[in-house]
Design a protein around this motif. Sequence first.
Motif: not given
Length: 440
Positions: A66-69, A350-352, A357-360, A367-368
């Motif tokens: 998703q990051v790459v996309k 934002a990605q952090a 949240k998504d990976v855990g 602050g992420a």
Amino acid sequence: MKRILRFATGLLLIFSLATGCSTADTPKQASADPGGNQVSPAADQQVTLRFFHRWPRDPDKTYFEQVVKAFEQENPNIKIETEAVLNDAYKEKISVLLGTDNPPDIYFSWSGEYAYKFVRGGKALDLTSYAQEDKAWHDQLMESQLVPFTLDNKLYGVPLTIDGKTFFYNKDIFAKLNLAVPTTWSEFLSTLQTLKDNGYTPITFGNKAPWASSHYIGTLNQRMVDENTREKDYNRATGTFEDPGYVEALKKMQELIPYFNKDVNGLDHEFARQMFIDQKAAIFYAETAEVRLVEPKTKFPWGFLDFPAIEGGKGNPKFLTGAPEGFMISATTKHPKEAVKFLQFLTSKAQAEKFVKDVGKYSAVKGAVNANTATPLGIEAVERVTAAEGLALWLDTDLDIKIVDAYLAGTQQMLNGEKSPEEIMQDVRKAAQQVREQSK
């Protein structure tokens, strides 16, 4: 180590010195500016970057896809080709790829000596000037997590995660036996004995892959040996490992053997973790990154127990064993600015937050980790890492591989009752001598 305690000074030096980028030969496909930095093609030209990491399984795999996309959508002239393989295979393959004429542009790396060997070999791009140019991006990264990617006051890696080692303990079992959380080694051993006397496996441990024992050894070395001595010995050019604290550290690990489950060398770390989840053991020495793997599966309250201070130890008991992981850029990449741009995108706030949240796992971006992205246990885990007075990096990535091999092979034998601490250190000293001679 002293270099961790001095991280603030080191980072200030980075931004006060007029440092250039990599001194590697500039590829023919790129020109160079007056400062010697490689200049990427014009923005409208199509660029392809090869991205190599060690997470081929979900949730990490989907996250990076998703990051790459998202990056490619924002930068249509840049295409990212991704490859991922698991840990041990990654270690072998990256060493091979970096020795070819076509290495990946962006590649994963553990920190400390593991990263420094790439720097010494001319395989890593000096990122100092890029950090200077985008100070806002640099300053959002945790200072302490930049240090293990910094060598000779130059930055060579971008930290993605933070991680530390601590004991997880079953609060129900402790309450049932009226046990207080131990803070000293003698209290810890007494607690373990009480657990054993009451029919519990005190500590679950799987050392089939011996990196698991390296976390114990690394922590115990830090507790028993003063920082100046340990810094000297962990330096491949000066290490001798003559200090008696190293033998004492291994003896402390011996003291834990009666409290481990049986057949530690035949069980893997994942099996040990499941023993804790199944309440078959009261304590588990785990990485903070494992909170996400334990918390959803447990049906009992559990918490964190600091590795206890050891009476007579010369190391700082407020240190934590742990290290960041992150990415480096090939010194011979044809597209350094685009590669840096991708890492800046990957480590944006934002990605952090999405990563947490998504990976855990826990991000090195300030602050992420917050109430919107992590559980209270996750937030506490990160606070423990950031509150530590220093980090003792993972022993298996902080020492030369020859010394690591001597330590880990010997420790497996010690756990089987086949080798003494003194014999292990004889092998370690021989390995250290070979490494010193090679570093001259």
